[in-house]
Design an enzyme around this catalytic site. Structure first.
Site, PDB file in Angstrom:
ATOM      1  N   TYR A 271      19.689  -9.807  -9.384  1.00 16.25           N
ATOM      2  CA  TYR A 271      19.814 -10.873  -8.396  1.00 16.25           C
ATOM      3  C   TYR A 271      19.999 -12.269  -8.994  1.00 16.25           C
ATOM      4  O   TYR A 271      20.131 -13.237  -8.263  1.00 16.25           O
ATOM      5  CB  TYR A 271      18.649 -10.878  -7.407  1.00 16.25           C
ATOM      6  CG  TYR A 271      17.267 -10.784  -8.044  1.00 16.25           C
ATOM      7  CD1 TYR A 271      16.763 -11.781  -8.851  1.00 16.25           C
ATOM      8  CD2 TYR A 271      16.469  -9.676  -7.794  1.00 16.25           C
ATOM      9  CE1 TYR A 271      15.512 -11.688  -9.423  1.00 16.25           C
ATOM     10  CE2 TYR A 271      15.202  -9.568  -8.358  1.00 16.25           C
ATOM     11  CZ  TYR A 271      14.728 -10.569  -9.166  1.00 16.25           C
ATOM     12  OH  TYR A 271      13.490 -10.463  -9.739  1.00 16.25           O
TER      13      TYR A 271
ATOM     14  N   GLU B 146      18.440 -12.105   0.788  1.00 20.08           N
ATOM     15  CA  GLU B 146      18.353 -10.811   0.104  1.00 20.08           C
ATOM     16  C   GLU B 146      16.966 -10.243   0.359  1.00 20.08           C
ATOM     17  O   GLU B 146      15.999 -10.995   0.417  1.00 20.08           O
ATOM     18  CB  GLU B 146      18.490 -10.998  -1.415  1.00 20.08           C
ATOM     19  CG  GLU B 146      19.797 -11.567  -1.872  1.00 20.08           C
ATOM     20  CD  GLU B 146      19.673 -12.143  -3.293  1.00 20.08           C
ATOM     21  OE1 GLU B 146      18.895 -11.623  -4.100  1.00 20.08           O
ATOM     22  OE2 GLU B 146      20.361 -13.134  -3.560  1.00 20.08           O
TER      23      GLU B 146
ATOM     24  N   ASP C 247       9.714  -5.252  -3.845  1.00 16.46           N
ATOM     25  CA  ASP C 247       8.355  -5.250  -4.365  1.00 16.46           C
ATOM     26  C   ASP C 247       8.315  -4.396  -5.628  1.00 16.46           C
ATOM     27  O   ASP C 247       7.853  -3.264  -5.626  1.00 16.46           O
ATOM     28  CB  ASP C 247       7.414  -4.697  -3.288  1.00 16.46           C
ATOM     29  CG  ASP C 247       5.968  -5.045  -3.575  1.00 16.46           C
ATOM     30  OD1 ASP C 247       5.726  -5.805  -4.538  1.00 16.46           O
ATOM     31  OD2 ASP C 247       5.093  -4.568  -2.836  1.00 16.46           O
TER      32      ASP C 247
ATOM     33  N   CYS D 295     -18.096  22.329  17.798  1.00 17.96           N
ATOM     34  CA  CYS D 295     -17.501  21.125  18.372  1.00 17.96           C
ATOM     35  C   CYS D 295     -18.511  19.980  18.292  1.00 17.96           C
ATOM     36  O   CYS D 295     -19.652  20.142  18.721  1.00 17.96           O
ATOM     37  CB  CYS D 295     -17.107  21.391  19.832  1.00 17.96           C
ATOM     38  SG  CYS D 295     -16.638  19.890  20.706  1.00 17.96           S
TER      39      CYS D 295
ATOM     40  N   CYS E 243     -15.258  21.600  27.744  1.00 21.96           N
ATOM     41  CA  CYS E 243     -15.847  20.599  26.839  1.00 21.96           C
ATOM     42  C   CYS E 243     -15.557  19.209  27.399  1.00 21.96           C
ATOM     43  O   CYS E 243     -14.420  18.904  27.772  1.00 21.96           O
ATOM     44  CB  CYS E 243     -15.234  20.751  25.452  1.00 21.96           C
ATOM     45  SG  CYS E 243     -15.597  19.393  24.329  1.00 21.96           S
TER      46      CYS E 243
ATOM     47  N   CYS F 105     -19.541  19.130  22.309  1.00 22.63           N
ATOM     48  CA  CYS F 105     -20.280  20.048  23.187  1.00 22.63           C
ATOM     49  C   CYS F 105     -21.065  21.101  22.416  1.00 22.63           C
ATOM     50  O   CYS F 105     -21.867  21.826  22.998  1.00 22.63           O
ATOM     51  CB  CYS F 105     -19.339  20.693  24.205  1.00 22.63           C
ATOM     52  SG  CYS F 105     -18.261  21.931  23.447  1.00 22.63           S
TER      53      CYS F 105
ATOM     54  N   LYS G  21       7.446 -14.032   3.109  1.00 19.70           N
ATOM     55  CA  LYS G  21       6.720 -12.775   2.950  1.00 19.70           C
ATOM     56  C   LYS G  21       6.412 -12.133   4.297  1.00 19.70           C
ATOM     57  O   LYS G  21       6.123 -12.826   5.273  1.00 19.70           O
ATOM     58  CB  LYS G  21       5.400 -13.034   2.197  1.00 19.70           C
ATOM     59  CG  LYS G  21       5.574 -13.613   0.807  1.00 19.70           C
ATOM     60  CD  LYS G  21       6.084 -12.604  -0.199  1.00 19.70           C
ATOM     61  CE  LYS G  21       5.000 -11.695  -0.700  1.00 19.70           C
ATOM     62  NZ  LYS G  21       4.167 -12.242  -1.764  1.00 19.70           N
TER      63      LYS G  21
ATOM     64  N   LYS H 232      13.420  -8.966  -0.466  1.00 17.60           N
ATOM     65  CA  LYS H 232      12.567  -9.235  -1.618  1.00 17.60           C
ATOM     66  C   LYS H 232      11.938  -7.919  -2.053  1.00 17.60           C
ATOM     67  O   LYS H 232      11.078  -7.362  -1.366  1.00 17.60           O
ATOM     68  CB  LYS H 232      11.476 -10.249  -1.270  1.00 17.60           C
ATOM     69  CG  LYS H 232      10.626 -10.603  -2.471  1.00 17.60           C
ATOM     70  CD  LYS H 232       9.658 -11.724  -2.150  1.00 17.60           C
ATOM     71  CE  LYS H 232       8.937 -12.211  -3.393  1.00 17.60           C
ATOM     72  NZ  LYS H 232       8.145 -11.185  -4.059  1.00 17.60           N
TER      73      LYS H 232
ATOM     74  N   CYS I 212     -11.878  23.388  19.777  1.00 13.91           N
ATOM     75  CA  CYS I 212     -13.160  23.645  20.409  1.00 13.91           C
ATOM     76  C   CYS I 212     -12.890  24.790  21.384  1.00 13.91           C
ATOM     77  O   CYS I 212     -11.943  24.744  22.168  1.00 13.91           O
ATOM     78  CB  CYS I 212     -13.635  22.403  21.149  1.00 13.91           C
ATOM     79  SG  CYS I 212     -14.925  22.759  22.347  1.00 13.91           S
TER      80      CYS I 212
HETATM   81  S1  IVH Z   1      15.221 -14.588  -7.104  1.00 13.41           S
HETATM   82  C1  IVH Z   1      14.418 -18.428  -9.292  1.00 13.41           C
HETATM   83  N1  IVH Z   1      15.632 -12.529  -5.558  1.00 13.41           N
HETATM   84  O1  IVH Z   1      10.132 -12.105  -6.427  1.00 13.41           O
HETATM   85  C2  IVH Z   1      14.559 -17.265  -8.414  1.00 13.41           C
HETATM   86  N2  IVH Z   1      13.554 -12.660  -6.686  1.00 13.41           N
HETATM   87  O2  IVH Z   1       8.022 -14.096  -6.041  1.00 13.41           O
HETATM   88  C3  IVH Z   1      14.277 -15.998  -9.124  1.00 13.41           C
HETATM   89  N3  IVH Z   1      12.077 -10.757  -6.307  1.00 13.41           N
HETATM   90  O3  IVH Z   1       9.783 -13.097  -9.740  1.00 13.41           O
HETATM   91  C4  IVH Z   1      13.962 -14.894  -8.257  1.00 13.41           C
HETATM   92  N4  IVH Z   1      13.444  -9.640  -4.986  1.00 13.41           N
HETATM   93  O4  IVH Z   1      10.330 -10.633  -9.246  1.00 13.41           O
HETATM   94  C5  IVH Z   1      14.781 -13.141  -6.374  1.00 13.41           C
HETATM   95  N5  IVH Z   1      16.160 -10.722  -4.210  1.00 13.41           N
HETATM   96  C6  IVH Z   1      15.317 -11.343  -5.022  1.00 13.41           C
HETATM   97  C7  IVH Z   1      14.056 -10.797  -5.334  1.00 13.41           C
HETATM   98  C8  IVH Z   1      13.200 -11.502  -6.169  1.00 13.41           C
HETATM   99  C9  IVH Z   1      12.257  -9.646  -5.585  1.00 13.41           C
HETATM  100  C10 IVH Z   1      10.849 -11.078  -7.045  1.00 13.41           C
HETATM  101  C11 IVH Z   1      11.064 -11.529  -8.458  1.00 13.41           C
HETATM  102  C12 IVH Z   1      10.415 -12.876  -8.540  1.00 13.41           C
HETATM  103  C13 IVH Z   1       9.440 -12.810  -7.420  1.00 13.41           C
HETATM  104  C14 IVH Z   1       9.041 -14.184  -6.960  1.00 13.41           C
END
Ligand code: IVH
Length: 702
Positions: free
Chosen positions: A256, A145, A149, A439, A462, A442, A346, A147, A457
């Site tokens: 999630y 999935e 932010d 400029c 130039c 020049c 990451k 991740k 310019c």
């Molecule tokens: S699973 C025990 N799935 O990442 C597993 N976390 O660095 C629980 N996060 O605290 C997390 N996308 O805030 C999971 N698809 C995803 C996520 C995700 C973002 C964040 C979440 C977690 C942090 C850990």
């Protein structure tokens, strides 16, 4: 029948256990719904309706004062009734008077975090650890999935009703942000499918890019400081004292995971089933993928980091890999505060903050002055960056970037780094930079024509312009003269050895041979490269000339219709405008270029020096079966490099482009085709697969 009794019955019918902590809650609720007067219920429903209109639909039908009066009436009636007040009563939720701080709220099941992997090696280690723990023979599937932010949130549902929401906090206890979370439209207040009596749904609250940009623009208008990034904006918006502010911020949510209740989910034995179940309950979930070998894992990481990430409408900072089978997850367990069955791979940061040391003006090949921020060096997406463009004076003013400011810098793909926004500066700010009157190279006066953003310019000779012009002329997509780098060109300009493009073809080799760092081999290679450039295709030569608005694609379109320089030079605006992709501005720029005596002279001189661009395909009698076809290539092909395939199609008369629109005639989709293929399907554009490619090309050439 009062609604809540109905819900209770529905859950009971589906055989969910009522136990432990819930009994008390449930009994209260039941009693409340049986003994309260219909007026209280009606009032609650009415207020809930107004809340929905106000927070979700942004279309209230009563004034704030009328709303407050109704709310106070309900509060009075609730007090007088002496009955326990349900957690989702409007008096307890959004409409409630703003609190001044957030209460602590313990999570039923602790919220774990994830271990991180920053490299392919660390991912391989993770994969090996999982393998070793589960045994060689066990088949293992991973779910992937994005991740997000954003910030993690825990939603507590009792008997299917959202009763509280808390931030992750230290994993055991977070801040109660229930009232604010209720304003997020992605989050259901009630789950209508059978669910465990106590359920903790976990996921991420975020702000998408469009909302973020709009919010920062509004803040700039109001003279408020911008948020540094969508994550901070989401956090700031969620931690508002007044939920009405949160409601306006357009936050989103993706689920999630499940905390309490995870063991009681109907027919859920894997993460994929869990996601599907959450989706069925009305929670948004991200699309997921599955994979089972380390090679597939690494492939997904590369694909997401290099291409897919940039197409997401919200920030993701990595991928989360989870062992799919819940039984295997249980076997693996957790170490300290993170599970052994999952990892966050990451990505390198794409946006970072740094400080602006100075803003200088760079003179381009057409004399345009571009503001460039000199930065305290910083790594962006794995590359050190010490300069970033601010594009033009309008952008500079709009973003209000000043020396000394902290700025957000971005580098996406192979695009030049740019300053995304300024975060200002905590102390006294430097004055706003002004458009230069002279400029910087020049010293000639600059011109800033009315209605144009560009400052130029005014001096056609130039040296900075000449240098940039030469760099463009020799560049790969133009004349491709290897060995003539920017530094050598700068030296040649500085010493006045090269005062025009033509001088490149009459370099004083004996003098150059005396320069430091220029040996026989280099001279031989340079001579060869210059010689080879003399017979480049006409479209490249045209592009190399650096005519205003004539990029590589336009140059190709022009030479397809006017296959010789003579034909092109004698074309008038009307004739040029009939070329596909050439508008009045381009036509005018081309006419003006050839009308200029100095340019005609330059071309004549180059010819005399042996530069002889090759006629375009059409004139050589080449067969052009794809003439007029607009084709987009996406994905990868076993037997073709993308650039070679593009060239092939162009040689058959097609116009290739990098984005799919309604005007696209055909999309050729290879392996791992992504958003372009999706766009083609959405727009109903014809799609050809990699397998169909070879026979099709053969048929065209027959
Ligand atoms: S699973 C025990 N799935 O990442 C597993 N976390 O660095 C629980 N996060 O605290 C997390 N996308 O805030 C999971 N698809 C995803 C996520 C995700 C973002 C964040 C979440 C977690 C942090 C850990």
């Amino acid at each position: 029948m009062p609604a809540q009794a109905g819900i209770h019955q529905y859950h009971s019918l589906h055989g969910f256990r009522l136990g432990g902590r819930n009994d008390g809650f449930h009994a209260h609720r039941l009693r409340a719904s049986v003994v309260t007067t219909p007026t209280i219920d009606a009032l609650r429903r009415q207020l809930a309706e107004h809340n929905h209109r106000y927070y979700i639909e942004n279309a209230p039908i009563i004034s704030d004062a009328e709303y407050d009066a109704l709310l106070r009436q309900l509060q009075r009636m609730e007090e007088e009734s002496g009955e326990p007040i349900p957690a989702d009563s409007p008096t307890q939720t959004v409409g409630a008077p703003p609190s001044t701080s957030f209460a602590a709220r313990a999570h039923q099941v602790p919220m774990l975090s994830l271990a991180n992997a920053f490299s392919d090696g660390e991912m391989a280690d993770f994969h090996r650890r999982v393998r070793d723990a589960l045994g060689e023979a066990a088949p293992i599937t991973f779910v992937v999935e994005p991740k997000i932010d954003g910030l993690a949130i825990n939603l507590r549902y009792e008997e299917g009703h959202l009763v509280s929401a808390a931030t992750r906090g230290d994993g055991a206890t977070g801040e109660d942000v229930t009232a604010n979370v209720r304003t997020i439209r992605d989050i259901p207040w009630r789950i209508d499918t059978p669910a465990p009596p106590l359920l903790e749904v976990r996921g991420e609250v975020l702000m998408d890019h469009a909302t973020f940009n709009q919010l920062n623009a509004e803040r700039a208008e109001a003279g408020e400081p911008p948020f540094a990034n969508p994550r901070n904006a989401a956090a700031g918006s969620l931690r508002q004292i007044d939920p009405r502010v949160t409601a306006k911020r357009g936050l989103r949510f993706f689920a999630y995971a499940v905390g309490a209740g995870a063991d009681d989910l109907p027919a859920v034995t894997s993460q994929q089933q869990l996601l599907a179940w959450l989706k069925g309950c009305g929670f948004p979930v991200q699309p997921w993928q599955q994979c089972d070998t380390i090679e597939a894992i690494q492939g997904l990481v590369a694909e997401w980091e290099q291409t897919k990430r940039a197409t997401m409408p919200y920030d993701i900072d990595g991928l989360v890999f989870k062992v799919d089978a819940l039984a295997q997850q249980r076997l693996l367990g957790a170490i300290s505060r993170s599970p052994r069955w999952a990892i966050a791979r990451k990505f390198a940061a794409e946006e970072v903050t740094t400080t602006v040391q100075w803003i200088h003006w760079q003179v381009g090949r057409t004399g345009v002055l571009t503001p460039v921020a000199d930065l305290t060096p910083v790594a962006v997406a794995g590359v050190m960056v010490s300069h970033a463009t601010l594009h033009n004076i309008d952008e500079l003013r709009r973003k209000d970037v000043r020396p000394g400011d902290t700025v957000v810098v971005r580098r996406a793909g192979d695009v030049i780094p740019e300053v995304v926004r300024s975060l200002g500066n905590s102390g006294q700010r430097a004055p706003q930079p002004v458009a230069p009157s002279h400029c910087p190279v020049c010293g000639a006066h600059t011109v800033h024509e009315a209605g144009e953003v560009a400052i130029r310019c005014g001096n056609a000779s130039c040296s900075a312009q000449l240098h940039q012009h030469l760099c463009h002329f020799v560049s790969r997509n133009a004349m491709d003269i290897d060995g003539l780098g920017s530094r050598l060109l700068a030296k040649l300009v500085e010493r006045r050895i090269v005062t025009s493009i033509a001088d490149l073809y009459r370099l004083p080799w004996q003098e150059l041979a005396r320069w430091e760092g220029i040996g026989d081999t280099r001279i031989r290679n340079l001579k060869q490269a210059l010689e080879a450039s003399k017979t480049r295709p006409l479209d490249r030569f045209l592009f190399a000339l650096g005519i205003h608005l004539v990029g590589a694609t336009t140059a190709r379109a022009l030479t397809a219709r006017f296959p010789s320089l003579e034909a092109l030079q004698s074309a008038n605006r009307g004739m040029l405008e009939r070329v596909d992709g050439v508008g009045p501005l381009v036509a005018q720029a081309v006419v003006e270029f050839f009308a200029e005596a100095a340019n005609r002279e330059l071309i004549a001189t180059l010819r005399a020096l042996g530069v002889n661009p090759q006629p375009a395909a059409e004139q050589s009698g080449h067969h052009l079966p794809l003439k007029g076809q607009r084709i987009v290539i996406t994905g990868s092909f076993d037997h073709w490099k993308r650039s070679a395939l593009e060239q092939k199609l162009r040689s058959l008369g097609a116009a290739t482009s990098s984005s799919v629109s309604k005007k696209t005639d055909l999309v050729i989709a290879g392996a791992k085709a992504g958003s372009k293929l999706a766009n083609a399907e959405r727009l109903g554009v014809k799609v050809m697969t990699a397998e169909e490619l070879a026979p099709w090309l053969e048929s065209l050439e027959a």
